[in-house]
Design a protein around this motif. Structure first.
Motif, PDB file in Angstrom:
ATOM      1  N   PHE A  76      13.505  56.479 -36.194  1.00  7.60           N
ATOM      2  CA  PHE A  76      13.149  57.762 -36.796  1.00  7.60           C
ATOM      3  C   PHE A  76      11.849  57.654 -37.593  1.00  7.60           C
ATOM      4  O   PHE A  76      11.472  56.576 -38.049  1.00  7.60           O
ATOM      5  N   ASP A  77      11.221  58.818 -37.758  1.00  8.42           N
ATOM      6  CA  ASP A  77      10.034  58.912 -38.596  1.00  8.42           C
ATOM      7  C   ASP A  77      10.390  59.293 -40.030  1.00  8.42           C
ATOM      8  O   ASP A  77       9.688  58.905 -40.969  1.00  8.42           O
ATOM      9  N   ILE A  78      11.461  60.052 -40.178  1.00  5.90           N
ATOM     10  CA  ILE A  78      11.930  60.495 -41.490  1.00  5.90           C
ATOM     11  C   ILE A  78      13.447  60.344 -41.541  1.00  5.90           C
ATOM     12  O   ILE A  78      14.140  60.802 -40.623  1.00  5.90           O
ATOM     13  N   ILE A  79      13.951  59.703 -42.595  1.00  6.46           N
ATOM     14  CA  ILE A  79      15.402  59.587 -42.785  1.00  6.46           C
ATOM     15  C   ILE A  79      15.761  60.142 -44.162  1.00  6.46           C
ATOM     16  O   ILE A  79      15.193  59.730 -45.175  1.00  6.46           O
ATOM     17  N   PHE A  80      16.717  61.076 -44.172  1.00  7.22           N
ATOM     18  CA  PHE A  80      17.303  61.570 -45.409  1.00  7.22           C
ATOM     19  C   PHE A  80      18.654  60.879 -45.613  1.00  7.22           C
ATOM     20  O   PHE A  80      19.466  60.814 -44.693  1.00  7.22           O
ATOM     21  N   CYS A  81      18.910  60.398 -46.814  1.00  8.90           N
ATOM     22  CA  CYS A  81      20.264  59.983 -47.194  1.00  8.90           C
ATOM     23  C   CYS A  81      20.373  60.264 -48.687  1.00  8.90           C
ATOM     24  O   CYS A  81      20.167  59.389 -49.532  1.00  8.90           O
ATOM     25  N   ARG A  82      20.721  61.506 -49.003  1.00  7.81           N
ATOM     26  CA  ARG A  82      20.623  61.991 -50.381  1.00  7.81           C
ATOM     27  C   ARG A  82      22.006  62.148 -51.025  1.00  7.81           C
ATOM     28  O   ARG A  82      22.865  62.847 -50.494  1.00  7.81           O
ATOM     29  N   ASN A  83      22.174  61.482 -52.160  1.00  6.95           N
ATOM     30  CA  ASN A  83      23.407  61.594 -52.939  1.00  6.95           C
ATOM     31  C   ASN A  83      24.643  61.227 -52.116  1.00  6.95           C
ATOM     32  O   ASN A  83      25.698  61.844 -52.244  1.00  6.95           O
ATOM     33  N   VAL A  84      24.480  60.254 -51.237  1.00  8.31           N
ATOM     34  CA  VAL A  84      25.581  59.717 -50.434  1.00  8.31           C
ATOM     35  C   VAL A  84      25.943  58.323 -50.927  1.00  8.31           C
ATOM     36  O   VAL A  84      27.110  58.016 -51.186  1.00  8.31           O
ATOM     37  N   TRP A  89      16.372  61.968 -39.152  1.00  8.19           N
ATOM     38  CA  TRP A  89      17.810  61.718 -39.293  1.00  8.19           C
ATOM     39  C   TRP A  89      18.285  62.220 -40.650  1.00  8.19           C
ATOM     40  O   TRP A  89      17.808  61.765 -41.682  1.00  8.19           O
ATOM     41  N   HIS A  90      19.229  63.158 -40.635  1.00  5.98           N
ATOM     42  CA  HIS A  90      19.924  63.590 -41.842  1.00  5.98           C
ATOM     43  C   HIS A  90      21.231  62.804 -41.908  1.00  5.98           C
ATOM     44  O   HIS A  90      22.225  63.174 -41.283  1.00  5.98           O
ATOM     45  N   ALA A  91      21.240  61.681 -42.625  1.00  2.00           N
ATOM     46  CA  ALA A  91      22.417  60.817 -42.720  1.00  2.00           C
ATOM     47  C   ALA A  91      23.298  61.299 -43.865  1.00  2.00           C
ATOM     48  O   ALA A  91      22.873  61.291 -45.017  1.00  2.00           O
ATOM     49  N   GLY A  92      24.521  61.711 -43.539  1.00  2.00           N
ATOM     50  CA  GLY A  92      25.376  62.320 -44.543  1.00  2.00           C
ATOM     51  C   GLY A  92      24.944  63.753 -44.800  1.00  2.00           C
ATOM     52  O   GLY A  92      24.659  64.152 -45.929  1.00  2.00           O
ATOM     53  N   CYS A  93      24.906  64.555 -43.723  1.00  2.00           N
ATOM     54  CA  CYS A  93      24.326  65.908 -43.785  1.00  2.00           C
ATOM     55  C   CYS A  93      25.221  66.912 -44.500  1.00  2.00           C
ATOM     56  O   CYS A  93      24.796  68.034 -44.776  1.00  2.00           O
ATOM     57  N   SER A  94      26.470  66.536 -44.778  1.00  2.00           N
ATOM     58  CA  SER A  94      27.422  67.434 -45.444  1.00  2.00           C
ATOM     59  C   SER A  94      27.492  68.760 -44.687  1.00  2.00           C
ATOM     60  O   SER A  94      27.535  68.776 -43.464  1.00  2.00           O
ATOM     61  N   THR A  95      27.463  69.885 -45.397  1.00  9.59           N
ATOM     62  CA  THR A  95      27.650  71.198 -44.766  1.00  9.59           C
ATOM     63  C   THR A  95      26.344  71.833 -44.303  1.00  9.59           C
ATOM     64  O   THR A  95      26.318  73.019 -43.984  1.00  9.59           O
ATOM     65  N   GLY A  96      25.270  71.063 -44.258  1.00  7.56           N
ATOM     66  CA  GLY A  96      24.075  71.497 -43.554  1.00  7.56           C
ATOM     67  C   GLY A  96      22.992  72.175 -44.366  1.00  7.56           C
ATOM     68  O   GLY A  96      21.943  72.547 -43.803  1.00  7.56           O
ATOM     69  N   GLU A  97      23.186  72.334 -45.666  1.00 13.33           N
ATOM     70  CA  GLU A  97      22.151  73.010 -46.457  1.00 13.33           C
ATOM     71  C   GLU A  97      20.803  72.292 -46.351  1.00 13.33           C
ATOM     72  O   GLU A  97      19.756  72.940 -46.236  1.00 13.33           O
ATOM     73  N   GLU A  98      20.832  70.964 -46.383  1.00 14.96           N
ATOM     74  CA  GLU A  98      19.598  70.194 -46.258  1.00 14.96           C
ATOM     75  C   GLU A  98      18.962  70.376 -44.882  1.00 14.96           C
ATOM     76  O   GLU A  98      17.733  70.472 -44.752  1.00 14.96           O
ATOM     77  N   VAL A  99      19.796  70.430 -43.855  1.00 14.35           N
ATOM     78  CA  VAL A  99      19.295  70.562 -42.486  1.00 14.35           C
ATOM     79  C   VAL A  99      18.591  71.903 -42.300  1.00 14.35           C
ATOM     80  O   VAL A  99      17.496  71.971 -41.710  1.00 14.35           O
TER      81      VAL A  99
END
Length: 270
Positions: free
Chosen positions: A206-214, A102-112
């Motif tokens: 989920f196995d991995i959750i991103f929530c970066r700088n949100v 899960w990319h929580a707060g994925c913004s414009t997708g650079e992380e994805v």
């Protein structure tokens, strides 16, 4: 730039919550004031009152307004130390299918797209199933497209070289005029959705959750509530990844998360 009082901000929040069902009351006050003031300037409005009136009169204005409030700052391979460490995490999932992300707060997708490159390098793309969400509709649309301005590519290329000094970053995208288009094969495993972290529930695991700088924009009570939500959404032994500027480490419950890599801000559910 317009300066807002607490009373004006509270009144605006009530209008948005009552009319549109969107709750911004949990945002850190100083940060939210700056974002609203910037939006007033961007939309060439004279005051908080004119913004308040426009939101009441023009129902569709809420969408560009929210997009302006929630503009994110991100980059491909931002903080290379994270992506180097994350390779170790992904290698532990070689036998798992699917790997839920899960990319929580994925913004414009650079992380994805960055994650897509890691999965491609490790031959795990076919095993991955990711959800990328954001409140900002414009950001989600941009994330799906994977088109970025050429002028930011020098930064992205430098980040990639710190992560991988052997492979050519240029192999992942195609130039088109003043933009570059990243290969759609990198996000074949991703479903994109609009999602409000504060108000919308998440029932998936989920196995991995991103929530970066949100969460940097939220007050302490909301941060704690979201940390519990992320904990509940992780499978046992799953990984939670925060941003370098989220200042969440003092709030992390060590009975729920262990520090897998504190320098990279990766935590593992106990």
């Amino acid at each position: 730039m317009v300066e807002l009082t607490n009373e004006e901000l509270n009144s605006l929040n009530r209008v948005i919550l009552t009319r549109y069902g969107i709750d911004f009351t949990s945002y850190e006050t100083g940060s939210f004031k700056r974002r609203v003031a910037r939006a007033i300037s961007v939309f060439n409005l004279e005051s908080v009152h004119s913004l308040w009136a426009k939101l009441l009169k023009e129902r569709d204005f809420i969408y560009p307004f929210i997009d302006e409030l929630t503009v994110g700052l991100t980059a491909m391979f931002r903080d290379p130390i994270l992506w180097i460490s994350l390779k170790k995490v992904l290698r532990t999932y070689h036998e798992k299918d699917p790997i839920h992300i899960w990319h929580a707060g994925c913004s414009t997708g650079e992380e994805v797209f960055t994650m897509g490159i890691l999965l491609d390098e490790l031959n795990l793309a076919s095993q991955a199933k990711a959800l990328a969400t954001d409140l900002n509709q414009g950001a989600v649309k941009a994330a799906r497209e994977g088109k970025y301005r050429k002028q930011v590519m020098d930064e992205y290329i430098q980040n990639f070289r710190e992560y991988n000094s052997v492979k050519r970053f240029e192999s992942y995208y195609t130039p088109h005029g003043d933009t570059v288009c990243f290969n759609q094969s990198l996000i074949r495993h991703v479903e994109f959705q609009n999602h409000n972290l504060i108000m919308d529930k998440m029932e998936q695991k989920f196995d991995i959750i991103f929530c970066r700088n949100v969460m940097i924009y939220f007050d302490t009570a909301t941060k704690l509530r979201l940390l519990q939500q992320f904990y509940d959404c992780l499978n046992p032994g799953g990984y939670f990844i925060i941003g370098f500027y989220d200042a969440l480490v003092p709030l992390i419950d060590e009975k729920k998360f262990e520090f897998f890599d504190l320098n990279a801000k990766i935590f593992r559910k106990i």
